[in-house]
Each structure stands twice: as structure tokens, then as C-alpha cells.
Design a protein around this motif. Structure first.
Motif, PDB file in Angstrom:
ATOM      1  N   GLN A 327     -10.911  -2.492  -3.056  1.00 45.77           N
ATOM      2  CA  GLN A 327      -9.722  -2.255  -1.958  1.00 45.77           C
ATOM      3  C   GLN A 327      -8.682  -1.672  -2.603  1.00 45.77           C
ATOM      4  O   GLN A 327      -8.132  -1.996  -3.636  1.00 45.77           O
ATOM      5  N   VAL A 328      -7.865  -0.849  -2.050  1.00 46.21           N
ATOM      6  CA  VAL A 328      -6.803   0.020  -2.606  1.00 46.21           C
ATOM      7  C   VAL A 328      -5.616  -1.116  -2.433  1.00 46.21           C
ATOM      8  O   VAL A 328      -5.063  -1.448  -1.416  1.00 46.21           O
ATOM      9  N   GLN A 329      -4.988  -1.256  -3.935  1.00 49.34           N
ATOM     10  CA  GLN A 329      -3.820  -2.193  -3.862  1.00 49.34           C
ATOM     11  C   GLN A 329      -2.464  -1.526  -4.000  1.00 49.34           C
ATOM     12  O   GLN A 329      -1.302  -2.043  -3.560  1.00 49.34           O
ATOM     13  N   ALA A 330      -2.574  -0.141  -4.269  1.00 45.78           N
ATOM     14  CA  ALA A 330      -1.327   0.470  -4.481  1.00 45.78           C
ATOM     15  C   ALA A 330      -1.483   2.159  -4.655  1.00 45.78           C
ATOM     16  O   ALA A 330      -2.597   2.550  -5.221  1.00 45.78           O
ATOM     17  N   THR A 338      -2.920  12.039  -7.174  1.00 42.21           N
ATOM     18  CA  THR A 338      -2.500  10.718  -6.491  1.00 42.21           C
ATOM     19  C   THR A 338      -3.316   9.567  -7.199  1.00 42.21           C
ATOM     20  O   THR A 338      -4.421   9.735  -7.826  1.00 42.21           O
ATOM     21  N   GLU A 339      -2.499   8.533  -7.563  1.00 44.20           N
ATOM     22  CA  GLU A 339      -3.186   7.526  -8.450  1.00 44.20           C
ATOM     23  C   GLU A 339      -3.064   6.165  -7.660  1.00 44.20           C
ATOM     24  O   GLU A 339      -2.020   5.857  -7.008  1.00 44.20           O
ATOM     25  N   LEU A 340      -4.602   5.856  -7.634  1.00 53.49           N
ATOM     26  CA  LEU A 340      -4.511   4.511  -6.835  1.00 53.49           C
ATOM     27  C   LEU A 340      -4.816   3.361  -7.836  1.00 53.49           C
ATOM     28  O   LEU A 340      -5.351   3.596  -8.945  1.00 53.49           O
ATOM     29  N   SER A 341      -4.397   2.171  -7.412  1.00 50.96           N
ATOM     30  CA  SER A 341      -4.684   1.050  -8.002  1.00 50.96           C
ATOM     31  C   SER A 341      -5.844   0.314  -7.045  1.00 50.96           C
ATOM     32  O   SER A 341      -5.333  -0.167  -6.039  1.00 50.96           O
ATOM     33  N   VAL A 342      -6.917   0.028  -7.658  1.00 52.27           N
ATOM     34  CA  VAL A 342      -7.951  -0.541  -6.841  1.00 52.27           C
ATOM     35  C   VAL A 342      -8.493  -1.921  -7.378  1.00 52.27           C
ATOM     36  O   VAL A 342      -8.708  -1.804  -8.702  1.00 52.27           O
ATOM     37  N   LEU A 346     -15.205  -5.735 -10.825  1.00 52.70           N
ATOM     38  CA  LEU A 346     -15.126  -5.648 -12.132  1.00 52.70           C
ATOM     39  C   LEU A 346     -13.762  -6.144 -12.728  1.00 52.70           C
ATOM     40  O   LEU A 346     -13.522  -6.564 -13.743  1.00 52.70           O
ATOM     41  N   ALA A 347     -12.732  -5.923 -11.827  1.00 51.61           N
ATOM     42  CA  ALA A 347     -11.308  -5.945 -12.489  1.00 51.61           C
ATOM     43  C   ALA A 347     -10.369  -6.033 -11.415  1.00 51.61           C
ATOM     44  O   ALA A 347     -10.610  -5.279 -10.213  1.00 51.61           O
ATOM     45  N   GLU A 348      -9.285  -6.579 -11.465  1.00 50.81           N
ATOM     46  CA  GLU A 348      -8.295  -6.742 -10.506  1.00 50.81           C
ATOM     47  C   GLU A 348      -7.422  -5.344 -10.246  1.00 50.81           C
ATOM     48  O   GLU A 348      -7.211  -5.158  -8.972  1.00 50.81           O
ATOM     49  N   ASN A 349      -7.709  -4.508 -11.290  1.00 49.86           N
ATOM     50  CA  ASN A 349      -6.636  -3.427 -11.068  1.00 49.86           C
ATOM     51  C   ASN A 349      -7.356  -2.334 -12.088  1.00 49.86           C
ATOM     52  O   ASN A 349      -7.214  -2.172 -13.235  1.00 49.86           O
ATOM     53  N   THR A 358      -5.551  11.055   0.740  1.00 50.78           N
ATOM     54  CA  THR A 358      -6.004  10.590   2.112  1.00 50.78           C
ATOM     55  C   THR A 358      -5.936   9.055   2.072  1.00 50.78           C
ATOM     56  O   THR A 358      -6.329   8.649   3.112  1.00 50.78           O
ATOM     57  N   TRP A 359      -5.732   8.515   0.801  1.00 55.80           N
ATOM     58  CA  TRP A 359      -5.949   6.990   0.777  1.00 55.80           C
ATOM     59  C   TRP A 359      -4.718   6.383   1.099  1.00 55.80           C
ATOM     60  O   TRP A 359      -3.624   6.884   0.794  1.00 55.80           O
ATOM     61  N   ALA A 360      -4.724   5.110   1.593  1.00 61.28           N
ATOM     62  CA  ALA A 360      -3.551   4.455   1.878  1.00 61.28           C
ATOM     63  C   ALA A 360      -4.094   2.872   1.468  1.00 61.28           C
ATOM     64  O   ALA A 360      -5.060   2.572   1.190  1.00 61.28           O
ATOM     65  N   TYR A 361      -2.763   1.987   1.192  1.00 58.68           N
ATOM     66  CA  TYR A 361      -3.021   0.790   0.932  1.00 58.68           C
ATOM     67  C   TYR A 361      -3.784  -0.066   1.753  1.00 58.68           C
ATOM     68  O   TYR A 361      -3.734   0.305   2.965  1.00 58.68           O
ATOM     69  N   GLY A 362      -4.785  -0.783   1.172  1.00 58.07           N
ATOM     70  CA  GLY A 362      -5.707  -1.560   1.858  1.00 58.07           C
ATOM     71  C   GLY A 362      -6.973  -0.924   2.375  1.00 58.07           C
ATOM     72  O   GLY A 362      -7.949  -1.700   2.822  1.00 58.07           O
ATOM     73  N   ASP A 363      -7.339   0.232   2.120  1.00 56.93           N
ATOM     74  CA  ASP A 363      -8.373   1.048   2.437  1.00 56.93           C
ATOM     75  C   ASP A 363      -9.500   0.381   1.514  1.00 56.93           C
ATOM     76  O   ASP A 363      -9.204   0.070   0.378  1.00 56.93           O
ATOM     77  N   GLN A 364     -10.601   0.293   2.205  1.00 58.38           N
ATOM     78  CA  GLN A 364     -11.918   0.045   1.401  1.00 58.38           C
ATOM     79  C   GLN A 364     -12.394   1.383   0.945  1.00 58.38           C
ATOM     80  O   GLN A 364     -12.710   2.283   1.478  1.00 58.38           O
TER      81      GLN A 364
END
Lengths: 384, 306
Positions: A327-330, A338-342, A346-349, A358-364
Motif C-alpha cells: 500500500q502506498v504510504q507517501a 515520482t517516488e513512492l513509499s510502499v 517485506l518491509a514497512e518502507n 498516477t499513484w496516490a496515498y492509500g493505493d493498493q
């Protein structure tokens, strides 16, 4: 320069090519062996070895405290090494005082003489060599033209901008035609845009003058873009040495990987080996396959590393090998990407770099870790 | 558009007024804050100066406004005190500079022991001129350590006279003023970016050339300050000139002339005139030194950022 050496040089890196008008370097070879320096209990530099061909541009890269500046100051003669040899075309210069080594040096804080005009600053080294006045004037003008500051020759350093001051510092060093050029983080006092310009300027000057250069930096981009070879250091030791492409694409250790852009470093355990591939298991129990780098046996602790741009971002319903959902966290928009934190099993981040916006916070999402891009290194303590 | 801007400005002004920072009030406050300092300067410096100047222009012995000044400059014995004082103050100042400049340069980067050595150099400042003079009287006296040692080593047969003459006064002034000169110069030389010397060294400059071409020019402001201060203090020499010199002869300094006028002849008006002359000479020398300094380099002593 012998014909053989010339051939070596032109063969060495055909991709860069040797500029046709480029003058021959003033030395053929710098050979450093076992250079060691201690400060009290701290071994700032341990058995440092380096071979530099004439005309080569070498970067010493590493975080602060890795010994890169100590190495440079020992080469300059500003620090006395506790042991080792610095051989310039077969002559050991360790006991030659810096003022007689005929090396040029550019300092991080420019170190221009504040009481002298630009012209007198640049002329200083030539005056020390007792070169006739008329020749000094001519060579100073040429050096100032080279760094494109001839119209500022009568100003004092304080009247110039940081970038201009650093160009004067470079002109002051190159005008003496040094046998070796030493640069100690020359760009780290400049701000973003200027830094890029000066980087290009340094590259241009190196191409034009063919000065054998040792360049100290903590900035991987600078090291990669300027150098013929990069020397990656840590705790006074050389960790990896190679062309920019080698060290970038084939980091030899988790440390090298982390310093050269693999921002995702995950502690894992090796559960299986198959040729050059390693089966690994994360603390959460998730299993992945990566490329083996270094000596590892089943059951060993390891570090899996992957660059943000090498993680593939897929729609959440897509599965496949080495693929996890998350899930996208940031979301950070960076202009060219664009840089996403997911967060995933495997890991928190996990940091992912993508060209899509095209990605947004909370996206699966689903993350795929290509096995040839997921490197598995022996475990070692890694500091940011 | 213009209206909108205006209203924004006035809102900001209101906010400032509410917060108690209206411009006129801030000015008034800062005036009140500097008032104690202004009063102190007026009471301790300006008032005595004006009082003395007025007193000197009202001669006790008559003869018009400038009679005291005319007397001073026409009397050869009085006039000579200026020269007598300069012959003490200038050598003492230049000896101090000559010792302190290389010493401060040597001490610029010594980390270990620097504090101790600095402390030792500064001790004379705490002694005061009288104590120094007392010490010198017994040390350099005919039966003192200095001459005993020289005799013992058979270097001299007759005692060397370093007291009751000009030399003695110069030595005592040198000792007394050295700490000030040294500390000022140490401050300046420590402020010079060490990379400047390294840069010069990489460009082929030897130790002497680095000192001569880089360090010394950057020390000029400090040297001028030290010179001015040391001169002003030595020019006002009084106790050591009396105790260690010949106050009736070659060390009859200008301060002594003023003291004689005031407490032997009880002519406070003449004494004030001499004091004003003394101050004028000091101001003149200060103006020359600081003027010369401003014509030389006086910018930063670092070679760029950081």
C-alpha cells in the motif's frame, strides 16, 4: 610519455575518447602503496593503495570520516603519513615538502588570498617559481580566460560570488601547470544549480588540460559524472575501485550498494543457493529470489539491496515471481519522476521510483523485485 | 488591486502596533537603553576633558588664553619632555611588536600548552608598573642577580647599568605592555584561515614567503591596533620613568612635567595644558596609524566560505 603509455591510455576507455587536442599529461604514473595515517587511536587511513595513470581523473568517494581527505592531504604533503610510499614516475615524494612537490590544490573553502586581487592570486604560484614578469602576465591572462573570468582580474575575492571564487581557485592551481591536481570537495560550498555548472566546468577543464586529478567528494553523482575511476572508501579502507559504470552497476558490497543509490536495504537470511541465485527469507517469513553477490552459505545473514528505480510497480491484481502486494504510504513528486513509499510484507518502507504520476496515498499496488536487480550481499553494518 | 494592497499594509501595521513594536516606541526604547552608557561616557570622559581644556585656557599666572601653551613650547626644558617620552614610548612599542609578531605567528596553531604559555605571557599585565619597577631595581641592581651572574661568568668586571637610565625604563615598559600587544596579535593571527597558508604552500611558497606574503599582510590591522594601544599607554609613562630612570634628566617624561606643574608649582592650569598637549600628541599618532591602516588591506582574513 612513451608510445606504449600513450597506447594504454587511448585504449583504456574508448567510450570516453581522448580529445584530439588534449595535451599530454605531465606525469605517466602515480603509484601509492601502503599509505597509513593514524590520529591517536583512530586509523584514519589504512594501507591505502592507488595507481593513477597520467591524465586520469580519480575520485575518492565516501562519507565524512572515511579517510578520503586524509588520503588527499597525505598525497599533497600537508599531512605526514605514518607509513607508505607515494611514487611519482618512480620517485618517492613522501619526504618532499609540499611546496616542492609542484602539485596543485583546490580547497573546499577556496582559500583565496583575501588581500590580493584576482590577478595577484593567480600569479602567486608563478611568482614563487620566479618566472619572468612578462610571462606571468601572459599565463595569468590565459588561465583567467580558461575559467572565463578575465574581466574580473582586478577585483578582490570578496567581490566575487562563490562560483567565481572557486573558478579563480582552480585557475590559480592550473596556471602553475602542476604535475598532479588535488581537489578537496571543491563544489560542496556551492548551491544546487551552480554546483552542476561547476561540475561541467571541471570536466571541461580536465578534458582541455589533461591534468592528472585526484578529486575528493562525498557526492556520488559528482564522482560518477566526473571520474575515469571511482575509489569508494570507508573507515580509512578502500572498499571498491572501478569505473563509474562498474561501481554503479556492480557494487561489491552492501556498503557500496547503499552509498551508490540502493536505498532499499533489507536484512534477510539465505535459505537456498542455486548457481548465481540466492533464495532469501525476510524476518516476516516472505521468500524472494535475488542475485548472489559475495560469499554466502545457506543459513547466513545477508542484506538484500535494490535501487528505487529497479523496483517494478504493477497494478495490485498482478501476481508473478518475486512480486508482493503493498500500500502506498507517501508520494513525492520530483519533476522527472515520482517516488513512492510502499509498505508491504517485506518491509514497512520500500522506496520505489516511477515515471508515472498516477499513484496516490492509500493505493493498493504490487511490487516486483527483478531477481537480476535484487542483490544479496553478506551482512555488514551499514551506516546511512 | 491598489486598495487590496493598502488594506494588507495597514493590517500589518495594526498587528505591529498591537504587539507593541510601533517604530517610534522602539526608537524611544533603544534611546533609553543606551542612556546609562551615554551618561557614563559624558561623566567620565567628556566632562573631565572639557573641564581640563577650560582650565588650561585660564592661566593662573596671567598672560592670555594660550599663555600656558606658549610657555610650554618656549621653555626648552619643558618642550624636551615630548622628545624624552617619544624616545621611551617608540622603542618600547617597536620592540614589543618585533617580539610579539613572530611569537604570535608561532603560537597560532599550537594546541597543547598554548593556554599555559599564553598565561605566562599575560602575567606582567597583572603586576602593574610599580611592581615591575621594584623587581627590576633589585634584579638589575649592582648587587642583583643579573650582575652577580655576569660577574660570576666573567663576562663583565663592572656592573652593567640597566637601571636609573633610559634603558631601564624602556625594559620596564616593554615588559608591562607586551601582554596587550601579544594578545591582540594572537587574536588576529588565530583568525587567519589556516587553509590560506596551505594554499600558499601548495603553490610553492616557503615558510618565510608564506609569512611575508600571506600572514603579515593579513596581520596589518592587528599590528596597527596593537601599535596604537601600546603607544598610547607607553606615552603616558610615569611611575617607571620616575623609579627606574632619571626624572630630572633623560627620562623627564611629559606626564612628569604635568605632575611637577600640578604638585610642585601648584599650577593646575599649566598642568592641564600639558595634559592637553599630551592627549593631542596621542590622538595625532592614533590618527596617523589608523589612517595608514585603512589605506592598507582591512577585509576578511579568510579565503572564502566556511
Amino acid at each position: 610519455m612513451t608510445a606504449q603509455a600513450k597506447a594504454d591510455q587511448s585504449l583504456a576507455e574508448p567510450s570516453r575518447g581522448v580529445a584530439p587536442g588534449r595535451p599530454a599529461p605531465r606525469i605517466e604514473r602515480l603509484r601509492i602503496r601502503n599509505l597509513t595515517k593514524r590520529f591517536g587511536d583512530l586509523a584514519a587511513l589504512r594501507e591505502f593503495d592507488l595507481d593513477v595513470r597520467g591524465g586520469e581523473f580519480i575520485s575518492l568517494l565516501g562519507p565524512s570520516g572515511c579517510g578520503k581527505t586524509t588520503a588527499l592531504n597525505c598525497i599533497a604533503g600537508l599531512l605526514d603519513p605514518d607509513g607508505g610510499e607515494i611514487e611519482l614516475d618512480g620517485t618517492n615524494v613522501v619526504n618532499t615538502p609540499p611546496e616542492r612537490r609542484r602539485f596543485g590544490m583546490v580547497f573546499q573553502n577556496y582559500a583565496l588570498f583575501p588581500h590580493l586581487s584576482v590577478r595577484r592570486n593567480v600569479a602567486f604560484g608563478l611568482e614563487m617559481q620566479r618566472i619572468p614578469k612578462s610571462e606571468i602576465g601572459e599565463r595569468v591572462d590565459r588561465a583567467l580566460r580558461l575559467v572565463r573570468l578575465e574581466e574580473h582580474r582586478d577585483k578582490h575575492p570578496a567581490q566575487l560570488s562563490g562560483g567565481q571564487q572557486q573558478r579563480i581557485a582552480i585557475a590559480r592551481a592550473v596556471v602553475t601547470e602542476p604535475r598532479l591536481m588535488l581537489m578537496d570537495e571543491p563544489l560542496s560550498n556551492l548551491d544546487g544549480k551552480l554546483r552542476m555548472e561547476m561540475r561541467t566546468e571541471i570536466r571541461r577543464l580536465h578534458q582541455a588540460l589533461g591534468l592528472t586529478t585526484i578529486y575528493v567528494t562525498h557526492d556520488q553523482e559528482e564522482a560518477l559524472s566526473l571520474s575515469d575511476r571511482v575509489v569508494l572508501m570507508e573507515h580509512g579502507v578502500v572498499r571498491q575501485m572501478g569505473t563509474p559504470r562498474e561501481v554503479y552497476h556492480e557494487p561489491a558490497s552492501a556498503y557500496a550498494a547503499s552509498f551508490l543509490g540502493s536505498r532499499n536495504l533489507l536484512p534477510v537470511r539465505v535459505t537456498g543457493l542455486e548457481g548465481s541465485l540466492a533464495r532469501i527469507e525476510a524476518p516476516s517469513g516472505i521468500s524472494l529470489t535475488g542475485s548472489l553477490r559475495g560469499e554466502l552459505a545457506v543459513g547466513d545473514d545477508a542484506i538484500a539491496a535494490i535501487r528505487p528505480e529497479n523496483v517494478m510497480l504493477l497494478a495490485s491484481d498482478q501476481g508473478g515471481p518475486n512480486t508482493l502486494t503493498g500500500q502506498v504510504q507517501a508520494v513525492e513528486f520530483l519533476g522527472q519522476g515520482t517516488e513512492l513509499s510502499v509498505s508491504c510484507e517485506l518491509a514497512e518502507n520500500i522506496i520505489v521510483r516511477t515515471t508515472e504520476d498516477t499513484w496516490a496515498y492509500g493505493d493498493q499496488v504490487a511490487l516486483r523485485f527483478p531477481e537480476d536487480r535484487l542483490f544479496v550481499f553478506p551482512a555488514e553494518p551499514v551506516e546511512g | 488591486m491598489a486598495r487590496g494592497m493598502q488594506s494588507t499594509v495597514s493590517t500589518a501595521r495594526n498587528a505591529r502596533r498591537i504587539a507593541g513594536f510601533s517604530p517610534s516606541r522602539a526608537n524611544w526604547m533603544s534611546l533609553a537603553m543606551i542612556a546609562p552608557a551615554v551618561i557614563l561616557v559624558l561623566a567620565l570622559f567628556i566632562y573631565p576633558l572639557v573641564y581640563g581644556l577650560r582650565l588650561s585656557l585660564d592661566p593662573q599666572t596671567g598672560g592670555g588664553l594660550f599663555a600656558n601653551y606658549a610657555n610650554f613650547f618656549t621653555d626648552a626644558r619643558e618642550r624636551a619632555t615630548i622628545w624624552n617620552t617619544l624616545r621611551l614610548a617608540l622603542p618600547a612599542t617597536f620592540i614589543n611588536l618585533a617580539i610579539a609578531i613572530p611569537l604570535a605567528y608561532r603560537m597560532r596553531r599550537v594546541v597543547r600548552g598554548r593556554r599555559l604559555i599564553t598565561g605566562l605571557f599575560v602575567i606582567p599585565m597583572t603586576l602593574g608598573t610599580v611592581l615591575i619597577a621594584q623587581g627590576m631595581l633589585s634584579f638589575f641592581g649592582p648587587a642583583g642577580w643579573f650582575n652577580k651572574t655576569l660577574e660570576f661568568l666573567r663576562i663583565t668586571d663592572d656592573p652593567i647599568r640597566l637601571i636609573y637610565n633610559k634603558t631601564g625604563v624602556i625594559i620596564s615598559l616593554t615588559i608591562a605592555e607586551f601582554p596587550v600587544v601579544f594578545l591582540i596579535l594572537l587574536g588576529f593571527v588565530s583568525g587567519i584561515d589556516p587553509n590560506l597558508e596551505r594554499a600558499a604552500q601548495m603553490l610553492g611558497a616557503s615558510g618565510w614567503q608564506r609569512f611575508r606574503r600571506i600572514i603579515l599582510p593579513l596581520m596589518i590591522p592587528g599590528i596597527a591596533t596593537a601599535l596604537a594601544l601600546s603607544f598610547v599607554m607607553t606615552f603616558a609613562v610615569f611611575p617607571s620613568a620616575v623609579m627606574l630612570g632619571q626624572p630630572a634628566g633623560e627620562t623627564r617624561v611629559i606626564a612628569f612635567a604635568a605632575w611637577q606643574a600640578a604638585y610642585e608649582r601648584f599650577d593646575f592650569s599649566a598642568a592641564s595644558a600639558i595634559a592637553i598637549i599630551m592627549a593631542s600628541i596621542e590622538v595625532l599618532v592614533l590618527a596617523v596609524v589608523l589612517g595608514a591602516r585603512s589605506r592598507l588591506y582591512r577585509g576578511p582574513a579568510t579565503g572564502g566560505k566556511g
